[in-house]
Write an enzyme that holds these catalytic residues in place. Structure first.
Site, PDB file in Angstrom:
ATOM      1  N   ALA A  74      67.607   6.918  72.911  1.00 18.04           N
ATOM      2  CA  ALA A  74      66.938   6.578  74.169  1.00 18.04           C
ATOM      3  C   ALA A  74      67.161   7.744  75.115  1.00 18.04           C
ATOM      4  O   ALA A  74      68.070   7.754  75.952  1.00 18.04           O
ATOM      5  CB  ALA A  74      67.513   5.289  74.736  1.00 18.04           C
ATOM      6  N   GLY A 115      65.826  10.445  77.982  1.00 16.30           N
ATOM      7  CA  GLY A 115      64.873  10.510  79.099  1.00 16.30           C
ATOM      8  C   GLY A 115      64.357   9.123  79.432  1.00 16.30           C
ATOM      9  O   GLY A 115      65.089   8.141  79.444  1.00 16.30           O
ATOM     10  N   ASP A 120      63.332   3.537  65.682  1.00 20.95           N
ATOM     11  CA  ASP A 120      62.728   3.922  66.961  1.00 20.95           C
ATOM     12  C   ASP A 120      63.109   2.903  68.028  1.00 20.95           C
ATOM     13  O   ASP A 120      63.249   1.706  67.734  1.00 20.95           O
ATOM     14  CB  ASP A 120      61.195   3.927  66.842  1.00 20.95           C
ATOM     15  CG  ASP A 120      60.626   5.311  66.577  1.00 20.95           C
ATOM     16  OD1 ASP A 120      61.349   6.173  66.053  1.00 20.95           O
ATOM     17  OD2 ASP A 120      59.433   5.524  66.888  1.00 20.95           O
ATOM     18  N   ASP A 125      61.180   2.405  70.903  1.00 22.83           N
ATOM     19  CA  ASP A 125      59.992   1.877  71.612  1.00 22.83           C
ATOM     20  C   ASP A 125      59.368   0.758  70.778  1.00 22.83           C
ATOM     21  O   ASP A 125      58.208   0.819  70.369  1.00 22.83           O
ATOM     22  CB  ASP A 125      58.978   3.003  71.877  1.00 22.83           C
ATOM     23  CG  ASP A 125      58.534   3.727  70.621  1.00 22.83           C
ATOM     24  OD1 ASP A 125      59.347   3.885  69.698  1.00 22.83           O
ATOM     25  OD2 ASP A 125      57.347   4.111  70.547  1.00 22.83           O
ATOM     26  N   HIS A 132      54.020   3.347  56.580  1.00 23.96           N
ATOM     27  CA  HIS A 132      53.437   3.478  57.921  1.00 23.96           C
ATOM     28  C   HIS A 132      52.222   2.549  58.046  1.00 23.96           C
ATOM     29  O   HIS A 132      51.351   2.558  57.155  1.00 23.96           O
ATOM     30  CB  HIS A 132      53.010   4.938  58.123  1.00 23.96           C
ATOM     31  CG  HIS A 132      52.665   5.275  59.527  1.00 23.96           C
ATOM     32  ND1 HIS A 132      51.563   4.739  60.160  1.00 23.96           N
ATOM     33  CD2 HIS A 132      53.264   6.088  60.426  1.00 23.96           C
ATOM     34  CE1 HIS A 132      51.503   5.222  61.395  1.00 23.96           C
ATOM     35  NE2 HIS A 132      52.529   6.046  61.578  1.00 23.96           N
ATOM     36  N   PRO A 133      52.153   1.759  59.123  1.00 29.53           N
ATOM     37  CA  PRO A 133      51.080   0.768  59.211  1.00 29.53           C
ATOM     38  C   PRO A 133      49.694   1.385  59.322  1.00 29.53           C
ATOM     39  O   PRO A 133      48.695   0.732  59.014  1.00 29.53           O
ATOM     40  CB  PRO A 133      51.416  -0.003  60.495  1.00 29.53           C
ATOM     41  CG  PRO A 133      52.237   0.952  61.307  1.00 29.53           C
ATOM     42  CD  PRO A 133      53.020   1.751  60.305  1.00 29.53           C
ATOM     43  N   TYR A 184      48.502   3.700  57.446  1.00 27.12           N
ATOM     44  CA  TYR A 184      48.011   4.300  56.194  1.00 27.12           C
ATOM     45  C   TYR A 184      48.181   3.435  54.963  1.00 27.12           C
ATOM     46  O   TYR A 184      47.895   3.866  53.863  1.00 27.12           O
ATOM     47  CB  TYR A 184      48.711   5.657  55.972  1.00 27.12           C
ATOM     48  CG  TYR A 184      48.436   6.598  57.113  1.00 27.12           C
ATOM     49  CD1 TYR A 184      47.243   7.308  57.166  1.00 27.12           C
ATOM     50  CD2 TYR A 184      49.330   6.723  58.175  1.00 27.12           C
ATOM     51  CE1 TYR A 184      46.957   8.131  58.242  1.00 27.12           C
ATOM     52  CE2 TYR A 184      49.047   7.535  59.257  1.00 27.12           C
ATOM     53  CZ  TYR A 184      47.859   8.236  59.288  1.00 27.12           C
ATOM     54  OH  TYR A 184      47.576   9.034  60.351  1.00 27.12           O
ATOM     55  N   GLU A 210      58.989  13.518  60.494  1.00 24.40           N
ATOM     56  CA  GLU A 210      58.326  12.557  59.606  1.00 24.40           C
ATOM     57  C   GLU A 210      57.695  13.270  58.401  1.00 24.40           C
ATOM     58  O   GLU A 210      57.673  12.728  57.285  1.00 24.40           O
ATOM     59  CB  GLU A 210      57.257  11.784  60.386  1.00 24.40           C
ATOM     60  CG  GLU A 210      56.650  10.619  59.626  1.00 24.40           C
ATOM     61  CD  GLU A 210      55.679   9.845  60.503  1.00 24.40           C
ATOM     62  OE1 GLU A 210      56.085   8.796  61.033  1.00 24.40           O
ATOM     63  OE2 GLU A 210      54.526  10.290  60.669  1.00 24.40           O
TER      64      GLU A 210
HETATM   65  N1  UDP Z   1      62.505   9.595  71.867  1.00 18.63           N
HETATM   66  C1  UDP Z   1      63.250   9.537  73.033  1.00 18.63           C
HETATM   67  N2  UDP Z   1      62.779  10.188  74.158  1.00 18.63           N
HETATM   68  C2  UDP Z   1      61.591  10.858  74.168  1.00 18.63           C
HETATM   69  C3  UDP Z   1      60.825  10.900  72.979  1.00 18.63           C
HETATM   70  C4  UDP Z   1      61.299  10.249  71.853  1.00 18.63           C
HETATM   71  O1  UDP Z   1      64.316   8.924  73.072  1.00 18.63           O
HETATM   72  O2  UDP Z   1      61.218  11.409  75.235  1.00 18.63           O
HETATM   73  C5  UDP Z   1      63.043   8.931  70.651  1.00 18.63           C
HETATM   74  C6  UDP Z   1      62.894   7.410  70.744  1.00 18.63           C
HETATM   75  O3  UDP Z   1      63.951   6.805  70.025  1.00 18.63           O
HETATM   76  C7  UDP Z   1      61.565   7.171  70.045  1.00 18.63           C
HETATM   77  C8  UDP Z   1      61.647   8.201  68.919  1.00 18.63           C
HETATM   78  O4  UDP Z   1      62.330   9.338  69.496  1.00 18.63           O
HETATM   79  O5  UDP Z   1      61.466   5.836  69.589  1.00 18.63           O
HETATM   80  C9  UDP Z   1      60.296   8.662  68.346  1.00 18.63           C
HETATM   81  O6  UDP Z   1      59.417   9.092  69.342  1.00 18.63           O
HETATM   82  P1  UDP Z   1      58.090   8.277  69.707  1.00 18.63           P
HETATM   83  O7  UDP Z   1      58.393   6.820  69.657  1.00 18.63           O
HETATM   84  O8  UDP Z   1      57.563   8.814  70.996  1.00 18.63           O
HETATM   85  O9  UDP Z   1      57.111   8.658  68.507  1.00 18.63           O
HETATM   86  P2  UDP Z   1      55.921   7.731  67.956  1.00 18.63           P
HETATM   87  O10 UDP Z   1      56.552   6.471  67.409  1.00 18.63           O
HETATM   88  O11 UDP Z   1      55.001   7.444  69.116  1.00 18.63           O
HETATM   89  O12 UDP Z   1      55.289   8.576  66.873  1.00 18.63           O
HETATM   90 MN    MN Z   2      57.976   5.171  68.329  1.00 14.39          MN
END
Ligand code: UDP
Ligand code: MN
Length: 282
Positions: free
Chosen positions: A46, A48, A135, A137, A157-158, A160, A227
């Site tokens: 987590a 920023g 992740d 988010d 990955h959902p 694909y 990835e």
């Molecule tokens: N992450 C973070 N700060 C950021 C960008 C990414 O902590 O500014 C971490 C966070 O755990 C996030 C993971 O890196 O879940 C992957 O990035 P993101 O979710 O943006 O990628 P996506 O799932 O959209 O491809």
């Molecule tokens: Mn993510």
């Protein structure tokens, strides 16, 4: 088990199970794994503005993720003071690991490999049997239990799972260490969930970290950063268990017939607002 699933593939060509609702009996799974008193490490970054996702992640994990297991969350953050206090069930705890911020989301996402590798060497390797790297988010919406345990676990990955390998966004430039030649590929795995025995995930993170650094030294960045390297590693080091997209959905995707339950899903986020640099997404 003759009443399993018929409209999805539930086993790989190398005989690893692909976990879908209806392919396992949760009561049997629990009766096997719960008496083992396993320690489950879970890493989550987590950095920023992404600290804002932690509360929902942790609160929904407490409801659905490895319930009744010992879970140790390792939260990697540059904003320790913004980490929410979430009530955890007995046997579950949190350690905060300070990490530097960055002004590129690609770097934050990629550097997870190096930081997980180091944290396994310094601490997690001594404390846990299994590790999940997730992740932040995201939210849990349904059971994520011991059916996900195995030596090396990846998630389809959902975006694909209905496509064949010509359509996967693998790195296709031979100059990158993540290169996968045309005609090769099993699945496209999401970087948002990696799991397995601690020593196997250590090997994977160390490999990806080295490949990322080799690419950086050659001024090349793979199409989807860590990835892409993960997908190459898993092509030549086959996972022993694969999680279906039930375990890695995206809130913006409509549910369909194959997915009977969404267990874990990426929330919709405003890329321009939460990321430190310009937006880009799959
Ligand atoms: N992450 C973070 N700060 C950021 C960008 C990414 O902590 O500014 C971490 C966070 O755990 C996030 C993971 O890196 O879940 C992957 O990035 P993101 O979710 O943006 O990628 P996506 O799932 O959209 O491809
Ligand atoms: Mn993510």
């Amino acid at each position: 088990n003759i009443s399993g699933r018929t409209n999805v593939v539930t086993v790989t060509p190398w005989l690893a199970p692909i976990v879908w609702e209806g392919t396992f009996n949760p009561l049997i799974v629990d009766s096997i794994y719960k008496p083992m008193h396993l320690s489950i490490a879970t890493t989550v970054f987590a950095v920023g503005k992404y600290v804002r996702f932690l509360r929902d992640f942790l609160e929904t994990a407490e409801k659905h993720f490895m319930v009744d297991f010992k879970v140790h969350y390792y939260i990697f953050t540059d904003r320790r003071e913004d980490v929410p206090a979430v009530v955890l069930a007995p046997g579950r705890n949190v350690t905060i690991i300070p990490v530097p911020g960055s002004n590129r989301w690609q770097e934050i996402s990629s550097r997870r490999m190096e930081m997980i590798q180091t944290a396994i060497e310094n601490q997690i390797g001594k404390e846990a049997d299994y590790i999940f790297c997730l992740d932040v988010d995201t939210k849990f919406h349904g059971r994520w239990g011991a059916e996900t345990l195995s030596r090396l676990v990846a998630t389809i990955h959902p975006g694909y799972y209905e496509q064949t390998h010509e359509h996967y966004p693998y790195e296709r430039r031979p100059a990158s260490r993540a290169y996968i030649p045309a005609g090769e590929g099993d699945y496209y795995y999401g970087g948002a969930t990696i799991a397995g025995y601690v020593r196997d995930v250590h090997k994977l993170t160390k490999y990806c970290r080295e490949q990322l650094e080799a690419d950086a030294a050659n001024s090349i960045e793979a199409a989807w950063q860590e990835e892409s390297h993960l997908n190459r590693y898993l092509l030549y080091n086959k996972p022993t268990k694969i999680l279906s997209p039930e375990y890695l959905w995206q809130d913006f995707k409509a549910k369909n017939n194959e997915v009977q339950i969404i267990r874990f899903s990426q929330v919709n986020k405003n890329y321009a607002e939460v990321r430190p640099n310009v937006k880009k997404r799959k």
